[in-house]
Design a protein around this motif. Structure first.
Motif, PDB file in Angstrom:
ATOM      1  N   ASP A 156       0.825  -1.214   0.000  1.00  9.56           N
ATOM      2  CA  ASP A 156       0.000   0.000   0.000  1.00  9.56           C
ATOM      3  C   ASP A 156       0.861   1.266   0.000  1.00  9.56           C
ATOM      4  OD1 ASP A 156      -2.368  -1.436  -0.082  1.00  9.56           O
ATOM      5  OD2 ASP A 156      -2.587  -1.457   2.108  1.00  9.56           O
TER       6      ASP A 156
ATOM      7  N   LYS B 206       2.235   1.762  -3.479  1.00 11.76           N
ATOM      8  CA  LYS B 206       1.212   2.289  -4.388  1.00 11.76           C
ATOM      9  C   LYS B 206       1.001   3.790  -4.183  1.00 11.76           C
ATOM     10  CE  LYS B 206      -1.441  -1.979  -4.920  1.00 11.76           C
ATOM     11  NZ  LYS B 206      -2.706  -2.643  -4.570  1.00 11.76           N
TER      12      LYS B 206
ATOM     13  N   SER C 292      -2.749   2.168  -8.696  1.00  8.79           N
ATOM     14  CA  SER C 292      -3.806   1.524  -7.924  1.00  8.79           C
ATOM     15  C   SER C 292      -3.674   0.005  -7.893  1.00  8.79           C
ATOM     16  CB  SER C 292      -5.177   1.903  -8.486  1.00  8.79           C
ATOM     17  OG  SER C 292      -5.254   1.529  -9.840  1.00  8.79           O
ATOM     18  N   SER C 293      -2.943  -0.555  -8.859  1.00 11.73           N
ATOM     19  CA  SER C 293      -2.741  -2.008  -8.874  1.00 11.73           C
ATOM     20  C   SER C 293      -1.372  -2.320  -9.467  1.00 11.73           C
ATOM     21  CB  SER C 293      -3.840  -2.701  -9.670  1.00 11.73           C
ATOM     22  OG  SER C 293      -3.769  -2.303 -11.021  1.00 11.73           O
TER      23      SER C 293
ATOM     24  N   THR D 175       1.211 -11.899 -10.235  1.00 13.55           N
ATOM     25  CA  THR D 175       0.791 -12.454  -8.947  1.00 13.55           C
ATOM     26  C   THR D 175       1.980 -13.005  -8.172  1.00 13.55           C
ATOM     27  OG1 THR D 175       0.385 -14.585  -9.996  1.00 13.55           O
ATOM     28  CG2 THR D 175      -1.497 -13.082  -9.796  1.00 13.55           C
TER      29      THR D 175
END
Length: 149
Positions: free
Chosen positions: A90, A93, A99-100, A104
């Motif tokens: 977070d 970001k 935002s993403s 993975t």
């Protein structure tokens, strides 16, 4: 008041800038790419020496609304000094303004203020817990976003 690095200009291409900052109204354009010429080495060294002297063990900063504590790291020779901290996803970001994140894979993030007072945010990843971490991306962050506490 502690010495600040906000008026320094990083001449790198891969940088998130605060274009609204007043320092860019008089900044010289770069000759090798679209962007700005960086602050000269002597000025960076002078400010870096002051920051390092005022913060002998760690560095408390505020960056884009986040308060972070960076730990001092010194090379074996003692000539290179950096301040570094791990980031959460977070926090990464927020600093980078996304935002993403793609993929993975397992991720790790860090923020580093280098010996010349450039600010770099790194993203590492690995395929499994047994695999080695690999640097996937680094982005320079404009010094205008940093307030030394």
């Amino acid at each position: 008041m502690k010495t600040q690095i906000q008026n320094l200009i990083n001449g790198a291409k891969n940088i998130i800038r605060n274009e609204a900052d007043e320092k860019y109204t008089t900044a010289k354009p770069a000759t090798s790419h679209i962007g700005y010429a960086g602050t000269n080495r002597e000025e960076r060294e002078r400010i870096a020496a002051a920051v390092i002297a005022e913060n002998p063990g760690s560095l408390e900063i505020e960056a884009r609304g986040l308060t972070l504590s960076l730990h001092k790291r010194t090379s074996v020779s003692g000539k290179t000094i950096t301040y570094e901290t791990a980031l959460t996803e977070d926090e990464y970001k927020i600093l980078v303004g996304v935002s993403s994140l793609p993929g993975t894979l397992e991720r790790s993030f860090s923020l580093c203020i280098n010996n010349d007072m450039t600010v770099r945010v790194d993203r590492f990843s690995r395929k499994s817990p047994n695999a080695m971490w690999k640097l996937k991306e680094y982005i320079y962050l404009d010094e205008a976003f940093i307030v030394i506490k």
